[in-house]
Design a protein around this motif. Structure first.
Motif, PDB file in Angstrom:
ATOM      1  N   PHE A 277       1.003  59.872  -1.054  1.00  0.00           N
ATOM      2  CA  PHE A 277       1.177  58.567  -1.678  1.00  0.00           C
ATOM      3  C   PHE A 277      -0.029  57.680  -1.374  1.00  0.00           C
ATOM      4  O   PHE A 277      -0.569  57.717  -0.272  1.00  0.00           O
ATOM      5  CB  PHE A 277       2.432  57.874  -1.142  1.00  0.00           C
ATOM      6  CG  PHE A 277       3.695  58.311  -1.813  1.00  0.00           C
ATOM      7  CD1 PHE A 277       3.869  58.159  -3.168  1.00  0.00           C
ATOM      8  CD2 PHE A 277       4.731  58.869  -1.083  1.00  0.00           C
ATOM      9  CE1 PHE A 277       5.036  58.550  -3.797  1.00  0.00           C
ATOM     10  CE2 PHE A 277       5.902  59.264  -1.688  1.00  0.00           C
ATOM     11  CZ  PHE A 277       6.047  59.102  -3.051  1.00  0.00           C
ATOM     12  N   LYS A 278      -0.425  56.902  -2.349  1.00  0.00           N
ATOM     13  CA  LYS A 278      -1.461  55.901  -2.131  1.00  0.00           C
ATOM     14  C   LYS A 278      -0.789  54.542  -1.988  1.00  0.00           C
ATOM     15  O   LYS A 278      -0.004  54.138  -2.839  1.00  0.00           O
ATOM     16  CB  LYS A 278      -2.449  55.874  -3.300  1.00  0.00           C
ATOM     17  CG  LYS A 278      -3.287  57.140  -3.419  1.00  0.00           C
ATOM     18  CD  LYS A 278      -4.272  57.038  -4.573  1.00  0.00           C
ATOM     19  CE  LYS A 278      -5.119  58.310  -4.674  1.00  0.00           C
ATOM     20  NZ  LYS A 278      -6.075  58.254  -5.809  1.00  0.00           N
TER      21      LYS A 278
ATOM     22  N   ARG B  14      12.460  49.674   6.566  1.00  0.00           N
ATOM     23  CA  ARG B  14      11.826  50.897   7.070  1.00  0.00           C
ATOM     24  C   ARG B  14      12.886  51.895   7.553  1.00  0.00           C
ATOM     25  O   ARG B  14      12.812  53.089   7.271  1.00  0.00           O
ATOM     26  CB  ARG B  14      10.855  50.565   8.196  1.00  0.00           C
ATOM     27  CG  ARG B  14       9.928  51.717   8.580  1.00  0.00           C
ATOM     28  CD  ARG B  14       8.775  51.208   9.429  1.00  0.00           C
ATOM     29  NE  ARG B  14       7.786  52.268   9.640  1.00  0.00           N
ATOM     30  CZ  ARG B  14       7.745  53.058  10.697  1.00  0.00           C
ATOM     31  NH1 ARG B  14       8.647  52.906  11.666  1.00  0.00           N
ATOM     32  NH2 ARG B  14       6.830  53.996  10.811  1.00  0.00           N
ATOM     33  N   THR B  15      13.879  51.384   8.261  1.00  0.00           N
ATOM     34  CA  THR B  15      14.961  52.253   8.729  1.00  0.00           C
ATOM     35  C   THR B  15      15.729  52.855   7.560  1.00  0.00           C
ATOM     36  O   THR B  15      16.094  54.035   7.576  1.00  0.00           O
ATOM     37  CB  THR B  15      15.915  51.469   9.642  1.00  0.00           C
ATOM     38  OG1 THR B  15      15.192  50.997  10.783  1.00  0.00           O
ATOM     39  CG2 THR B  15      17.074  52.340  10.112  1.00  0.00           C
TER      40      THR B  15
ATOM     41  N   ASN C 257       4.991  52.068  -0.038  1.00  0.00           N
ATOM     42  CA  ASN C 257       4.154  51.938   1.156  1.00  0.00           C
ATOM     43  C   ASN C 257       4.855  52.481   2.398  1.00  0.00           C
ATOM     44  O   ASN C 257       4.216  53.096   3.261  1.00  0.00           O
ATOM     45  CB  ASN C 257       3.776  50.466   1.372  1.00  0.00           C
ATOM     46  CG  ASN C 257       2.787  49.964   0.339  1.00  0.00           C
ATOM     47  OD1 ASN C 257       2.169  50.748  -0.377  1.00  0.00           O
ATOM     48  ND2 ASN C 257       2.632  48.654   0.242  1.00  0.00           N
ATOM     49  N   THR C 258       6.160  52.271   2.486  1.00  0.00           N
ATOM     50  CA  THR C 258       6.907  52.791   3.634  1.00  0.00           C
ATOM     51  C   THR C 258       6.959  54.313   3.617  1.00  0.00           C
ATOM     52  O   THR C 258       6.773  54.966   4.645  1.00  0.00           O
ATOM     53  CB  THR C 258       8.339  52.214   3.643  1.00  0.00           C
ATOM     54  OG1 THR C 258       8.280  50.789   3.605  1.00  0.00           O
ATOM     55  CG2 THR C 258       9.093  52.651   4.895  1.00  0.00           C
ATOM     56  N   ILE C 259       7.190  54.887   2.433  1.00  0.00           N
ATOM     57  CA  ILE C 259       7.212  56.347   2.319  1.00  0.00           C
ATOM     58  C   ILE C 259       5.848  56.931   2.668  1.00  0.00           C
ATOM     59  O   ILE C 259       5.752  57.994   3.297  1.00  0.00           O
ATOM     60  CB  ILE C 259       7.653  56.777   0.908  1.00  0.00           C
ATOM     61  CG1 ILE C 259       9.108  56.370   0.661  1.00  0.00           C
ATOM     62  CG2 ILE C 259       7.507  58.285   0.722  1.00  0.00           C
ATOM     63  CD1 ILE C 259       9.604  56.670  -0.736  1.00  0.00           C
ATOM     64  N   ALA C 260       4.784  56.252   2.267  1.00  0.00           N
ATOM     65  CA  ALA C 260       3.438  56.724   2.593  1.00  0.00           C
ATOM     66  C   ALA C 260       3.248  56.804   4.106  1.00  0.00           C
ATOM     67  O   ALA C 260       2.648  57.760   4.627  1.00  0.00           O
ATOM     68  CB  ALA C 260       2.397  55.802   1.967  1.00  0.00           C
ATOM     69  N   GLU C 261       3.761  55.824   4.838  1.00  0.00           N
ATOM     70  CA  GLU C 261       3.653  55.830   6.299  1.00  0.00           C
ATOM     71  C   GLU C 261       4.449  56.985   6.898  1.00  0.00           C
ATOM     72  O   GLU C 261       3.984  57.653   7.826  1.00  0.00           O
ATOM     73  CB  GLU C 261       4.163  54.501   6.855  1.00  0.00           C
ATOM     74  CG  GLU C 261       3.319  53.291   6.465  1.00  0.00           C
ATOM     75  CD  GLU C 261       3.955  51.975   6.898  1.00  0.00           C
ATOM     76  OE1 GLU C 261       5.017  52.031   7.549  1.00  0.00           O
ATOM     77  OE2 GLU C 261       3.386  50.908   6.597  1.00  0.00           O
TER      78      GLU C 261
ATOM     79  N   SER D 240      12.798  38.516   3.668  1.00  0.00           N
ATOM     80  CA  SER D 240      11.540  38.189   3.004  1.00  0.00           C
ATOM     81  C   SER D 240      11.134  39.383   2.145  1.00  0.00           C
ATOM     82  O   SER D 240      11.886  40.353   2.001  1.00  0.00           O
ATOM     83  CB  SER D 240      10.468  37.883   4.049  1.00  0.00           C
ATOM     84  OG  SER D 240      10.215  39.037   4.837  1.00  0.00           O
ATOM     85  N   ILE D 241       9.933  39.332   1.602  1.00  0.00           N
ATOM     86  CA  ILE D 241       9.469  40.444   0.771  1.00  0.00           C
ATOM     87  C   ILE D 241       9.353  41.722   1.597  1.00  0.00           C
ATOM     88  O   ILE D 241       9.557  42.821   1.089  1.00  0.00           O
ATOM     89  CB  ILE D 241       8.109  40.086   0.101  1.00  0.00           C
ATOM     90  CG1 ILE D 241       7.682  41.193  -0.864  1.00  0.00           C
ATOM     91  CG2 ILE D 241       7.039  39.842   1.161  1.00  0.00           C
ATOM     92  CD1 ILE D 241       8.626  41.448  -1.992  1.00  0.00           C
ATOM     93  N   ARG D 242       9.063  41.605   2.886  1.00  0.00           N
ATOM     94  CA  ARG D 242       8.936  42.795   3.737  1.00  0.00           C
ATOM     95  C   ARG D 242      10.268  43.519   3.899  1.00  0.00           C
ATOM     96  O   ARG D 242      10.294  44.718   4.157  1.00  0.00           O
ATOM     97  CB  ARG D 242       8.388  42.411   5.112  1.00  0.00           C
ATOM     98  CG  ARG D 242       6.938  41.946   5.087  1.00  0.00           C
ATOM     99  CD  ARG D 242       6.448  41.674   6.490  1.00  0.00           C
ATOM    100  NE  ARG D 242       5.052  41.265   6.504  1.00  0.00           N
ATOM    101  CZ  ARG D 242       4.367  40.987   7.598  1.00  0.00           C
ATOM    102  NH1 ARG D 242       4.965  41.064   8.790  1.00  0.00           N
ATOM    103  NH2 ARG D 242       3.103  40.629   7.517  1.00  0.00           N
TER     104      ARG D 242
END
Length: 534
Positions: free
Chosen positions: A47-48, A422-423, A356-360, A344-346
């Motif tokens: 993922f990018k 993230r969880t 972005n989370t999957i990329a991490e 929030s947006i996060r």
């Protein structure tokens, strides 16, 4: 030092003996270096990350939003309006709870009604916002929250299979994806477009798998050619006879050993060349079949009619996904409400944030999306559906489709309003990890591989509950804590994860210096590599 070209005749003789004169590759093909070869990371392998997660505010919350949303929904809209009014006006907590319980099924009926119209040409923006973000009444959320949601990008610019609920329903409606499997028996679909798309998906899967095979063969041939060049360079070096610079010394023992090594490499190159030819012929055949299906898809898409019933039934399945994400004790309220949403947006599961989370996570678990079929490993990203609910954990609805285990994407559901995004994402990926490993082991899942080792540990420790749920919780700790060197898992669990879901080498190199536990695991890796595994 003599030039490599001096050995042209010698290698040509060896080639003729090894692969036959007619099959002998050109000398320049074997030893010429390609300066144009790209050594950068292959596109599409990971993922990018998305740099832009918010855009400019869009005017989606108009004064007629609520009216436009309910228009055309018949008796359901009237019922929802009455139930919503009673819920908002109730001041006594007990009465409010009663009205809340009555409102929930009514809103789900409204969802189903709107889902049947998702593919109509004039689909109002408020109806889309309800399906996508669960916004029934704009004033039910704060002005800051309305502004935040209006800034979420509308289009998928990543190219990854991450769908909002309305987008997914539209894909199902037009037959571009198959409806999500349930335990209920369904009648075979007579939708021609759906059948063509099912064939097209399989053909694309075969095309991607064959492309990966050709890439693997190409890399293997390049590696053998590199070894051949190294061997050639070794035998072209000669010491001079003392006192006579123009006279060379005979080949040394290591140089003579290179003759048989070169012979073996040429034989292997011949075999690889034969496999490459067969694979390329099959690749061309698949490519032609894919072109025919894509042409049929193009012809039929203009005449395609949306299947309203399919999208309505899929909405029922998405409701079940939402229930699983929320859990028995969670908040099942199907409307975005400011008293329940403080993130929030996060903390919001937008397409960009989830990607972005999957990329991490994929960086820490490189084998996450890799699937091996017929000795070929391909990266297959599942379809990811963003569910507008208050669930805390994502789920894997199915690791792959029932009748296409080789190349189908499978399905994940991610809640959009969890306590910790993230969880929630890691939980869904852990669920995927477990189900893929279990399906791979089939009826030996309690004895072999990742699930077998983990189940034995679970049983030996007499733990209670569902073994899959325990695995998911441990996977969350593995990605969020153990990857940073914080020891949270049992020793046996850490050993299993380290072996079957290893971190990338650079992370392991850092961890082995962070404590005795990780140093011992790194030592076991070294022992396994020296003994060629076990």
């Amino acid at each position: 030092m003599s030039d490599i070209s001096d050995l042209d005749n010698l290698f040509e003789d060896v080639l003729k003996q090894t692969v036959g004169e007619e099959d002998a590759p050109d000398f320049s093909d074997l030893f010429s270096e390609d300066s144009s070869q790209d050594t950068s990371t292959k596109p599409g392998t990971t993922f990018k990350k998305m740099e832009t997660v918010l855009g400019e505010p869009r005017p989606v919350f108009t004064q007629t939003y609520y009216q436009d949303l309910l228009t055309g929904e018949g008796d359901i809209s009237k019922r929802v309006h009455q139930l919503l009014g009673a819920f908002l006006k109730a001041t006594d907590p007990q009465d409010r709870s009663v009205h809340r319980g009555r409102l929930v099924p009514g809103v789900w009926d409204l969802y189903r009604s709107i889902a049947g119209k998702v593919s109509t040409r004039q689909f109002p923006e408020p109806k889309k916002m309800l399906l996508r973000f669960a916004i029934l009444l704009p004033t039910a959320i704060s002005p800051e929250q309305r502004k935040l949601i209006s800034q979420i990008p509308d289009k998928n610019t990543s190219g990854e299979p991450i769908f909002y609920q309305d987008e997914w329903l539209k894909e199902v409606s037009y037959g571009r994806v198959t409806p999500s499997a349930t335990d209920e028996t369904k009648t075979p679909s007579k939708n021609q477009v759906r059948q063509i798309n099912a064939q097209l998906e399989k053909a694309r899967g075969r095309f991607e798998a064959q492309t990966q095979l050709l890439q693997n063969l190409t890399e293997e041939i390049k590696a053998h050619e590199g070894s051949l060049m190294d061997s050639a360079r070794r035998i072209t070096y000669h010491d001079s006879l003392p006192g006579h610079d123009a006279i060379i010394q005979p080949y040394t023992e290591p140089q003579r050993a290179s003759f048989s090594e070169i012979n073996s490499l040429l034989r292997q190159l011949s075999n690889l060349n034969r496999k490459l030819g067969i694979a390329q012929n099959e690749f061309i055949s698949i490519q032609e079949q894919l072109a025919v299906l894509e042409e049929q898809e193009g012809d039929d898409s203009a005449q395609a009619t949306a299947d309203a019933k399919a999208s309505e039934e899929e909405m029922n399945t998405l409701r079940q996904m939402a229930k699983l994400c929320v859990g028995r004790q969670g908040n099942h309220f199907p409307i975005l409400y400011k008293q329940y949403y403080h993130g929030s947006i996060r903390d919001t599961g937008t397409r960009e944030q989830v990607l972005n989370t999957i990329a991490e996570v994929e960086y820490l678990d490189p084998g996450l999306f890799l699937r091996t079929f017929k000795q070929q490993t391909n990266r297959i990203v599942p379809n990811i559906i963003l569910i507008p609910c208050y669930g805390d954990y994502g789920i894997c609805w199915e690791p792959f489709e029932r009748f296409n285990r080789a190349t189908s994407r499978g399905r994940l559901a991610i809640p959009m309003y969890p306590k910790d995004l993230r969880t929630a994402v890691i939980a869904a990926l852990g669920d995927l990890r477990w189900q893929v490993a279990k399906e791979k082991a089939q009826h030996y899942w309690m004895e072999e591989g990742l699930t077998g080792w983990y189940y034995q540990w679970f049983s030996d420790n007499k733990l209670k509950g569902d073994v899959k749920d325990q695995f998911i919780q441990d996977y969350i700790l593995w990605i969020s804590k153990e990857s940073e060197g914080t020891q949270k898992l049992a020793r046996e669990t850490r050993d299993i994860f380290w072996r079957y879901m290893p971190f990338p080498q650079e992370v392991r190199d850092v961890l082995k210096n962070r404590g005795f536990v990780y140093a011992e695991l790194a030592k076991k890796d070294m022992n396994r590599s020296m003994s060629d595994g076990y």
